[in-house]
Motif scaffolding. Structure first.
Motif, mmCIF file in Angstrom:
data_model
loop_
_atom_site.group_PDB
_atom_site.id
_atom_site.type_symbol
_atom_site.label_atom_id
_atom_site.label_comp_id
_atom_site.label_asym_id
_atom_site.label_seq_id
_atom_site.Cartn_x
_atom_site.Cartn_y
_atom_site.Cartn_z
ATOM 1 N N ILE A 1 0.817 -1.220 0.000
ATOM 2 C CA ILE A 1 0.000 0.000 0.000
ATOM 3 C C ILE A 1 0.848 1.267 0.000
ATOM 4 O O ILE A 1 0.327 2.353 -0.112
ATOM 5 C CB ILE A 1 -0.999 0.034 1.176
ATOM 6 C CG1 ILE A 1 -0.297 0.064 2.517
ATOM 7 C CG2 ILE A 1 -1.984 -1.096 1.091
ATOM 8 C CD1 ILE A 1 -1.221 0.378 3.664
ATOM 9 N N ASP A 2 2.165 1.100 0.143
ATOM 10 C CA ASP A 2 3.045 2.267 0.083
ATOM 11 C C ASP A 2 2.949 2.910 -1.299
ATOM 12 O O ASP A 2 2.672 2.243 -2.290
ATOM 13 C CB ASP A 2 4.503 1.864 0.342
ATOM 14 C CG ASP A 2 4.740 1.486 1.793
ATOM 15 O OD1 ASP A 2 3.935 1.897 2.649
ATOM 16 O OD2 ASP A 2 5.717 0.777 2.066
ATOM 17 N N PRO A 3 3.176 4.212 -1.373
ATOM 18 C CA PRO A 3 3.162 4.868 -2.680
ATOM 19 C C PRO A 3 4.181 4.248 -3.625
ATOM 20 O O PRO A 3 5.225 3.755 -3.202
ATOM 21 C CB PRO A 3 3.538 6.312 -2.356
ATOM 22 C CG PRO A 3 3.235 6.483 -0.909
ATOM 23 C CD PRO A 3 3.447 5.127 -0.291
ATOM 24 N N ALA A 4 3.821 4.245 -4.905
ATOM 25 C CA ALA A 4 4.766 3.776 -5.919
ATOM 26 C C ALA A 4 5.899 4.790 -6.018
ATOM 27 O O ALA A 4 5.719 5.964 -5.675
ATOM 28 C CB ALA A 4 4.060 3.640 -7.263
ATOM 29 N N PRO A 5 7.077 4.372 -6.475
ATOM 30 C CA PRO A 5 8.174 5.334 -6.624
ATOM 31 C C PRO A 5 7.747 6.523 -7.474
ATOM 32 O O PRO A 5 7.155 6.368 -8.529
ATOM 33 C CB PRO A 5 9.264 4.519 -7.329
ATOM 34 C CG PRO A 5 8.933 3.091 -7.011
ATOM 35 C CD PRO A 5 7.444 3.031 -6.882
ATOM 36 N N GLY A 6 7.956 7.716 -6.969
ATOM 37 C CA GLY A 6 7.614 8.932 -7.681
ATOM 38 C C GLY A 6 6.148 9.339 -7.545
ATOM 39 O O GLY A 6 5.745 10.360 -8.063
ATOM 40 N N GLY B 1 -4.503 3.096 -4.925
ATOM 41 C CA GLY B 1 -5.937 3.250 -4.985
ATOM 42 C C GLY B 1 -6.427 4.679 -4.944
ATOM 43 O O GLY B 1 -7.609 4.933 -5.156
ATOM 44 N N LEU B 2 -5.550 5.629 -4.702
ATOM 45 C CA LEU B 2 -5.965 7.034 -4.630
ATOM 46 C C LEU B 2 -5.554 7.828 -5.859
ATOM 47 O O LEU B 2 -5.747 9.038 -5.907
ATOM 48 C CB LEU B 2 -5.405 7.693 -3.369
ATOM 49 C CG LEU B 2 -5.907 7.101 -2.052
ATOM 50 C CD1 LEU B 2 -5.263 7.813 -0.881
ATOM 51 C CD2 LEU B 2 -7.420 7.173 -1.958
ATOM 52 N N ASP B 3 -4.982 7.154 -6.833
ATOM 53 C CA ASP B 3 -4.511 7.814 -8.040
ATOM 54 C C ASP B 3 -4.569 6.798 -9.185
ATOM 55 O O ASP B 3 -4.147 5.658 -9.010
ATOM 56 C CB ASP B 3 -3.071 8.287 -7.825
ATOM 57 C CG ASP B 3 -2.507 9.074 -8.998
ATOM 58 O OD1 ASP B 3 -3.047 8.994 -10.120
ATOM 59 O OD2 ASP B 3 -1.498 9.765 -8.796
ATOM 60 N N PRO B 4 -5.091 7.178 -10.358
ATOM 61 C CA PRO B 4 -5.149 6.239 -11.485
ATOM 62 C C PRO B 4 -3.781 5.686 -11.891
ATOM 63 O O PRO B 4 -3.673 4.603 -12.445
ATOM 64 C CB PRO B 4 -5.755 7.061 -12.628
ATOM 65 C CG PRO B 4 -6.369 8.244 -12.001
ATOM 66 C CD PRO B 4 -5.687 8.457 -10.679
ATOM 67 N N GLU B 5 -2.737 6.428 -11.577
ATOM 68 C CA GLU B 5 -1.384 5.972 -11.892
ATOM 69 C C GLU B 5 -0.865 4.955 -10.873
ATOM 70 O O GLU B 5 0.195 4.370 -11.067
ATOM 71 C CB GLU B 5 -0.422 7.169 -11.950
ATOM 72 C CG GLU B 5 -0.782 8.207 -12.983
ATOM 73 C CD GLU B 5 -0.711 7.653 -14.405
ATOM 74 O OE1 GLU B 5 0.231 6.886 -14.700
ATOM 75 O OE2 GLU B 5 -1.617 7.981 -15.195
ATOM 76 N N ASN B 6 -1.618 4.772 -9.791
ATOM 77 C CA ASN B 6 -1.193 3.872 -8.721
ATOM 78 C C ASN B 6 -2.412 3.073 -8.217
ATOM 79 O O ASN B 6 -2.829 3.210 -7.072
ATOM 80 C CB ASN B 6 -0.571 4.721 -7.591
ATOM 81 C CG ASN B 6 0.210 3.887 -6.616
ATOM 82 O OD1 ASN B 6 0.620 2.778 -6.912
ATOM 83 N ND2 ASN B 6 0.405 4.408 -5.426
ATOM 84 N N PRO B 7 -3.011 2.229 -9.109
ATOM 85 C CA PRO B 7 -4.250 1.534 -8.742
ATOM 86 C C PRO B 7 -4.035 0.409 -7.733
ATOM 87 O O PRO B 7 -2.905 -0.057 -7.532
ATOM 88 C CB PRO B 7 -4.730 0.960 -10.078
ATOM 89 C CG PRO B 7 -3.470 0.744 -10.852
ATOM 90 C CD PRO B 7 -2.554 1.882 -10.441
ATOM 91 N N LEU B 8 -5.131 -0.002 -7.110
ATOM 92 C CA LEU B 8 -5.083 -1.167 -6.224
ATOM 93 C C LEU B 8 -4.815 -2.415 -7.054
ATOM 94 O O LEU B 8 -5.275 -2.508 -8.200
ATOM 95 C CB LEU B 8 -6.420 -1.350 -5.502
ATOM 96 C CG LEU B 8 -6.761 -0.365 -4.409
ATOM 97 C CD1 LEU B 8 -8.195 -0.600 -3.929
ATOM 98 C CD2 LEU B 8 -5.798 -0.480 -3.250
#
Length: 144
Positions: A4-9, A15-22
């Protein structure tokens, strides 16, 4: 916490950003939801059968069913009106689920109590007359 940690960058958790989906494994898809509904209905059929079986073996029936599944299905479909108050399962505006969308508000708890009172009062073996509560006396969602 890893997954669940943010993706690099990306400063937002998954799940809170389309660039970083669940991950797909965390999301209940249509087929899984359908299978879940079938299981719930099968369990309810078993409960109905057990109630009928136990009541049939007694001289006076002792068990009644409070059908909360059906209640929530009705709330999902079109809502209900009690004491002039429209109640749905809509997040924030429906009045029965708290801000987390999971737990019931006092009004939601009163709705459940109403269902129990109704089942008790309708059971002919008890001839009960438990007074109904006024659901408008209980708070729905309170906004800060």
């Amino acid at each position: 916490i890893g997954e669940i940690d943010p993706a690099p960058g990306n400063p937002l958790p998954k799940g809170l950003d389309p660039e970083n989906p669940l991950p797909e494994s965390w999301v209940l898809d249509f087929e899984e939801a359908y299978q879940l509904r079938l299981h719930v209905e099968a369990y309810n059929d078993i409960i109905d059968s057990l109630i009928q079986s136990h009541n049939a073996s007694l001289s006076t029936p002792a068990f009644v069913k409070v059908d909360l599944y059906n209640l929530f299905q009705n709330l999902n479909a079109s809502g209900i009106t009690l004491n002039g108050l429209e109640i749905t399962n809509e997040y924030l505006l429906g009045g029965i689920f708290s801000l987390d969308g999971l737990y019931l508000t006092p009004r939601g708890q009163a709705l459940i109590a109403k269902e129990f009172i109704n089942a008790i009062n309708q059971a002919p073996q008890w001839s009960a007359t438990v007074p109904f509560l006024n659901i408008t006396d209980y708070q729905g969602v309170v906004f800060p």
